[in-house]
Enzyme design. Structure first.
Site, PDB file in Angstrom:
ATOM      1  N   HIS A  71     -29.901  29.929  37.650  1.00  0.00           N
ATOM      2  CA  HIS A  71     -29.562  31.313  37.972  1.00  0.00           C
ATOM      3  C   HIS A  71     -30.816  31.911  38.597  1.00  0.00           C
ATOM      4  O   HIS A  71     -31.866  31.989  37.953  1.00  0.00           O
ATOM      5  CB  HIS A  71     -29.136  32.078  36.713  1.00  0.00           C
ATOM      6  CG  HIS A  71     -27.794  31.642  36.198  1.00  0.00           C
ATOM      7  ND1 HIS A  71     -27.483  31.585  34.858  1.00  0.00           N
ATOM      8  CD2 HIS A  71     -26.681  31.236  36.874  1.00  0.00           C
ATOM      9  CE1 HIS A  71     -26.228  31.162  34.727  1.00  0.00           C
ATOM     10  NE2 HIS A  71     -25.724  30.943  35.927  1.00  0.00           N
ATOM     11  N   GLU A  74     -33.191  34.349  36.860  1.00  0.00           N
ATOM     12  CA  GLU A  74     -33.751  33.939  35.566  1.00  0.00           C
ATOM     13  C   GLU A  74     -34.944  33.037  35.880  1.00  0.00           C
ATOM     14  O   GLU A  74     -34.797  31.845  36.112  1.00  0.00           O
ATOM     15  CB  GLU A  74     -32.680  33.239  34.730  1.00  0.00           C
ATOM     16  CG  GLU A  74     -31.500  34.175  34.439  1.00  0.00           C
ATOM     17  CD  GLU A  74     -30.297  33.494  33.789  1.00  0.00           C
ATOM     18  OE1 GLU A  74     -30.434  32.357  33.299  1.00  0.00           O
ATOM     19  OE2 GLU A  74     -29.212  34.108  33.780  1.00  0.00           O
ATOM     20  N   HIS A 178     -32.862  28.666  31.199  1.00  0.00           N
ATOM     21  CA  HIS A 178     -32.252  29.937  31.601  1.00  0.00           C
ATOM     22  C   HIS A 178     -33.035  31.097  30.988  1.00  0.00           C
ATOM     23  O   HIS A 178     -34.028  30.904  30.302  1.00  0.00           O
ATOM     24  CB  HIS A 178     -30.790  29.993  31.134  1.00  0.00           C
ATOM     25  CG  HIS A 178     -29.864  29.150  31.949  1.00  0.00           C
ATOM     26  ND1 HIS A 178     -28.829  29.674  32.691  1.00  0.00           N
ATOM     27  CD2 HIS A 178     -29.821  27.811  32.144  1.00  0.00           C
ATOM     28  CE1 HIS A 178     -28.182  28.687  33.308  1.00  0.00           C
ATOM     29  NE2 HIS A 178     -28.763  27.547  32.987  1.00  0.00           N
ATOM     30  N   GLU A 269     -32.438  29.241  26.553  1.00  0.00           N
ATOM     31  CA  GLU A 269     -32.651  30.627  26.970  1.00  0.00           C
ATOM     32  C   GLU A 269     -34.057  31.015  26.538  1.00  0.00           C
ATOM     33  O   GLU A 269     -34.386  30.968  25.350  1.00  0.00           O
ATOM     34  CB  GLU A 269     -31.621  31.536  26.291  1.00  0.00           C
ATOM     35  CG  GLU A 269     -30.170  31.174  26.591  1.00  0.00           C
ATOM     36  CD  GLU A 269     -29.688  31.695  27.935  1.00  0.00           C
ATOM     37  OE1 GLU A 269     -30.433  32.467  28.568  1.00  0.00           O
ATOM     38  OE2 GLU A 269     -28.568  31.338  28.344  1.00  0.00           O
TER      39      GLU A 269
END
Length: 380
Positions: A71, A74, A178, A269
């Site tokens: 992404h 990110e 991410h 994440e």
């Protein structure tokens, strides 16, 4: 004392290219810079290989990958992977941990899977979506073929390039980096009903152990309440979660790895802010440095070895290694070599190949590291 990276800043594509070429030129004995294809806007999808024999698959040596910036907005993963390249290069030959890692593992690092989206995104973006998708405005983490749902978006060049890359190398373990929360997310990422419930893979125990190997080295992540100001109710015990239990992601990359290759992938994440200010970057390295190294080491857990032909002693390509009670066979690579991640326990492991009699062995896996288990098969 290991040398820490110094190049903490946001790298746009041209800066990233200069950085990668510089390290490839300065450390030719342990690096190889290559591209797996191009983005929509024709930017190279670069990968830095770090290994003591770059460009060569050594028989029995496992292959590992990190992928960042799928992404585009990110960005922490992209910068951490550049930091990691710098760290591995500068410490090889002097720091025992790095030296051992590079000598025993073939490491592939893709700092950016979505270089086009990155160029559109904005520093300071906390929870936005500008630059998340690729240049055709598709979410790359909803673009892989899915076991439960028909993915209707047309396959994107970045997705196709990564899929063919994953079919080219015998990857064993991977993480996809991410941002937007602080947790390690493991398969499966969706379920048949498309609702938020625990969706267990056959290797649930292995995935939990892999996820924990990362989270427990990151103090804040391990505490489990990451983004109090943004998502006050979010709580992840020990900083890990099953993907589908958190929310459904049909068409995600991690499940495609597990279902279509021998590679186990988790999605990490790295923090609540998607595009933090440059001055925050050293803090992210500090928080994740141990985790990034510990996670690579997990590629050596479980069992590994060779499946050989009894008559000539040659490796058998595409032999199947199956573990009783875990419905997830893996296949051998060209030297007959295989790697099968497993948690501590006793296993019945069978090697089989077309035209050969199968062989089954009982194997004891301890908590420490990998056990070598070789199989010799006779023709039927």
């Amino acid at each position: 004392q290991a040398v820490q990276p110094v190049d903490f800043r946001h790298h746009h594509f041209s800066d990233m290219e200069i950085f990668l070429r510089r390290y490839a030129n300065e450390y030719p004995s342990i690096t190889r810079l290559y591209s797996v294809g191009k983005s929509v806007e024709l930017r190279e999808l670069y990968v830095m290989e770090i290994s003591d024999n770059p460009g060569i698959h050594e028989a029995g040596e496992p292959e590992f990958k990190y992928i960042g910036n799928m992404h585009g907005n990110e960005v922490v993963g992209r910068e951490l992977l550049l930091n990691l390249i710098e760290y591995l290069c500068k410490n090889f030959g002097t720091d025992p941990e790095v030296t051992d890692l590079v000598q025993s593992t073939r490491i592939h690092i893709m700092p950016s899977m979505n270089p086009d989206g990155y160029e559109k995104s904005q520093e300071g973006d906390r929870g936005g979506t500008v630059g998340r998708n690729n240049s055709n405005n598709y979410d790359l983490n909803r673009n892989f073929p899915d076991q439960f749902f028909q993915v209707t978006d047309p396959p994107q060049p970045e997705t196709l390039a990564v899929m063919s890359w994953l079919k080219t190398y015998p990857f064993v373990l991977s993480a996809n980096l991410h941002g937007g929360s602080l947790v390690v997310n493991y398969p499966f990422d969706d379920d048949e009903q498309g609702i938020a419930i625990y969706s267990k893979s056959p290797d649930d125990a292995v995935f939990q152990q892999l996820a924990l190997s990362y989270s427990k080295e990151n103090k804040k992540m391990y505490q489990g309440s990451p983004c109090k100001d943004l998502y006050p109710t979010e709580y992840f015990p020990h900083g890990i979660t099953n993907g589908a239990q958190w929310y459904n992601v049909p068409g995600g990359m991690q499940d495609w790895n597990y279902l279509n290759t021998n590679c186990f992938e988790v999605t990490i994440e790295l923090g609540c802010v998607k595009y933090p200010k440059a001055e925050e970057l050293p803090k992210y390295w500090e928080q994740n440095r141990r985790s990034l190294l510990q996670f690579i080491k997990q590629v050596h857990r479980g069992i590994w070895g060779f499946v050989l032909d009894a008559t000539d002693g040659r490796g058998i390509l595409n032999a199947t290694i199956s573990v009783a009670d875990i419905n997830h066979p893996v296949t051998t690579y060209k030297d007959g070599d295989y790697w099968r991640l497993l948690v501590q326990g006793t296993y019945k492991v069978t090697a089989s190949a077309r035209g050969y009699d199968p062989v089954t062995k009982t194997v004891e896996v301890d908590s420490k590291g990998g056990v070598q288990v070789n199989f010799t098969l006779s023709r039927t």
